[in-house]
Write a protein that holds these residues in place. Structure first.
Motif, PDB file in Angstrom:
ATOM      1  N   LEU A  93     -36.046  67.174   2.098  1.00  0.00           N
ATOM      2  CA  LEU A  93     -36.103  68.596   1.768  1.00  0.00           C
ATOM      3  C   LEU A  93     -34.852  69.025   1.004  1.00  0.00           C
ATOM      4  CD1 LEU A  93     -37.707  71.212   2.045  1.00  0.00           C
ATOM      5  CD2 LEU A  93     -36.492  71.644   4.192  1.00  0.00           C
ATOM      6  N   THR A  94     -33.696  68.522   1.402  1.00  0.00           N
ATOM      7  CA  THR A  94     -32.450  68.842   0.701  1.00  0.00           C
ATOM      8  C   THR A  94     -32.500  68.341  -0.736  1.00  0.00           C
ATOM      9  OG1 THR A  94     -31.209  68.729   2.764  1.00  0.00           O
ATOM     10  CG2 THR A  94     -29.946  68.543   0.734  1.00  0.00           C
ATOM     11  N   ALA A  95     -32.995  67.126  -0.943  1.00  0.00           N
ATOM     12  CA  ALA A  95     -33.112  66.589  -2.301  1.00  0.00           C
ATOM     13  C   ALA A  95     -34.047  67.455  -3.137  1.00  0.00           C
ATOM     14  CB  ALA A  95     -33.605  65.149  -2.247  1.00  0.00           C
ATOM     15  N   PHE A  96     -35.163  67.884  -2.543  1.00  0.00           N
ATOM     16  CA  PHE A  96     -36.103  68.750  -3.264  1.00  0.00           C
ATOM     17  C   PHE A  96     -35.442  70.078  -3.643  1.00  0.00           C
ATOM     18  CE2 PHE A  96     -39.144  72.297  -2.926  1.00  0.00           C
ATOM     19  CZ  PHE A  96     -39.892  72.040  -4.070  1.00  0.00           C
ATOM     20  N   LEU A  97     -34.706  70.667  -2.715  1.00  0.00           N
ATOM     21  CA  LEU A  97     -34.066  71.952  -2.992  1.00  0.00           C
ATOM     22  C   LEU A  97     -32.994  71.831  -4.077  1.00  0.00           C
ATOM     23  CD1 LEU A  97     -33.816  73.441   0.614  1.00  0.00           C
ATOM     24  CD2 LEU A  97     -35.428  74.053  -1.209  1.00  0.00           C
ATOM     25  N   VAL A  98     -32.237  70.749  -4.068  1.00  0.00           N
ATOM     26  CA  VAL A  98     -31.212  70.539  -5.102  1.00  0.00           C
ATOM     27  C   VAL A  98     -31.884  70.360  -6.463  1.00  0.00           C
ATOM     28  CG1 VAL A  98     -29.466  68.907  -5.923  1.00  0.00           C
ATOM     29  CG2 VAL A  98     -29.455  69.640  -3.545  1.00  0.00           C
ATOM     30  N   CYS A  99     -32.958  69.587  -6.510  1.00  0.00           N
ATOM     31  CA  CYS A  99     -33.672  69.391  -7.774  1.00  0.00           C
ATOM     32  C   CYS A  99     -34.284  70.696  -8.268  1.00  0.00           C
ATOM     33  CB  CYS A  99     -34.754  68.322  -7.604  1.00  0.00           C
ATOM     34  SG  CYS A  99     -34.087  66.672  -7.383  1.00  0.00           S
ATOM     35  N   THR A 100     -34.825  71.487  -7.359  1.00  0.00           N
ATOM     36  CA  THR A 100     -35.395  72.779  -7.738  1.00  0.00           C
ATOM     37  C   THR A 100     -34.312  73.701  -8.276  1.00  0.00           C
ATOM     38  OG1 THR A 100     -37.118  72.532  -6.062  1.00  0.00           O
ATOM     39  CG2 THR A 100     -36.753  74.752  -6.917  1.00  0.00           C
ATOM     40  N   LEU A 101     -33.144  73.695  -7.683  1.00  0.00           N
ATOM     41  CA  LEU A 101     -32.022  74.499  -8.161  1.00  0.00           C
ATOM     42  C   LEU A 101     -31.607  74.070  -9.571  1.00  0.00           C
ATOM     43  CD1 LEU A 101     -29.926  76.703  -7.466  1.00  0.00           C
ATOM     44  CD2 LEU A 101     -28.478  74.884  -6.577  1.00  0.00           C
ATOM     45  N   ILE A 102     -31.542  72.773  -9.812  1.00  0.00           N
ATOM     46  CA  ILE A 102     -31.201  72.271 -11.149  1.00  0.00           C
ATOM     47  C   ILE A 102     -32.258  72.706 -12.162  1.00  0.00           C
ATOM     48  CG2 ILE A 102     -30.956  70.162 -12.532  1.00  0.00           C
ATOM     49  CD1 ILE A 102     -29.719  68.863 -10.016  1.00  0.00           C
ATOM     50  N   TRP A 103     -33.549  72.587 -11.773  1.00  0.00           N
ATOM     51  CA  TRP A 103     -34.639  73.021 -12.659  1.00  0.00           C
ATOM     52  C   TRP A 103     -34.517  74.511 -12.971  1.00  0.00           C
ATOM     53  CZ3 TRP A 103     -38.404  76.656 -11.540  1.00  0.00           C
ATOM     54  CH2 TRP A 103     -39.408  76.799 -12.500  1.00  0.00           C
ATOM     55  N   ALA A 104     -34.231  75.329 -11.930  1.00  0.00           N
ATOM     56  CA  ALA A 104     -34.124  76.781 -12.128  1.00  0.00           C
ATOM     57  C   ALA A 104     -32.954  77.129 -13.038  1.00  0.00           C
ATOM     58  CB  ALA A 104     -33.984  77.471 -10.769  1.00  0.00           C
ATOM     59  N   ILE A 105     -31.818  76.475 -12.853  1.00  0.00           N
ATOM     60  CA  ILE A 105     -30.648  76.780 -13.695  1.00  0.00           C
ATOM     61  C   ILE A 105     -30.920  76.401 -15.147  1.00  0.00           C
ATOM     62  CG2 ILE A 105     -28.251  76.098 -14.148  1.00  0.00           C
ATOM     63  CD1 ILE A 105     -27.891  75.925 -11.091  1.00  0.00           C
ATOM     64  N   THR A 106     -31.487  75.231 -15.375  1.00  0.00           N
ATOM     65  CA  THR A 106     -31.758  74.817 -16.757  1.00  0.00           C
ATOM     66  C   THR A 106     -32.839  75.688 -17.394  1.00  0.00           C
ATOM     67  OG1 THR A 106     -33.290  73.106 -15.964  1.00  0.00           O
ATOM     68  CG2 THR A 106     -31.028  72.430 -16.416  1.00  0.00           C
TER      69      THR A 106
END
Length: 141
Positions: A93-106
């Motif tokens: 879940l942490t990996a998913f949230l970090v990836c989602t944050l990166i996607w949102a920022i980009t």
């Protein structure tokens, strides 16, 4: 100082080991063993073991004896009822949230929404969540 039978036997055993290792030929071994059994004092042993490895007393050796490293500590075994998959689920879940944050920022900084690639990271999250739920249901019964 006078040598005893056990001293003579110890030297003879070391000579036998050297013969078995191929460090002495049979004639040299025979000659040295005869001298060892004929020894009356410790001084009579001089020269019998001096050229053989491992036969020099530790206090006169230039190399230190080998000491094995301490045995590694064994980890505590985890009982099946103690591990519920929470750690695995939390990591996924942490990996998913970090990836989602990166996607949102980009996506935000570029001005348009990119393909939602973190969905691929969501697959292990779903699998571990289902595994944790089925494990929990088994424990309840």
């Amino acid at each position: 100082m006078r040598a005893g039978d056990s001293d003579r036997q110890r030297v003879a055993d070391q000579l036998k080991a050297a013969l078995d290792e191929g460090r002495l030929d049979l004639n040299e071994y025979d000659e040295r063993v005869q001298r060892a059994y004929a020894a009356r004092t410790y001084g009579d042993f001089d020269g019998l073991l001096d050229d053989l490895p491992g036969a020099v007393p530790v206090q006169h050796a230039q190399m230190q004896p080998h000491t094995p490293p301490p045995a590694p500590r064994q980890p505590m075994p985890v009982k099946p009822e103690q591990h519920h998959g929470r750690h695995t689920f939390g990591s996924a879940l942490t990996a998913f949230l970090v990836c989602t944050l990166i996607w949102a920022i980009t996506s935000f900084t570029s001005g348009h929404a990119y393909y939602f690639w973190p969905a691929w990271v969501l697959i292990p999250v779903v699998i571990t969540a289902v595994g944790a739920l089925t494990d929990r249901n088994r424990r309840i019964r």
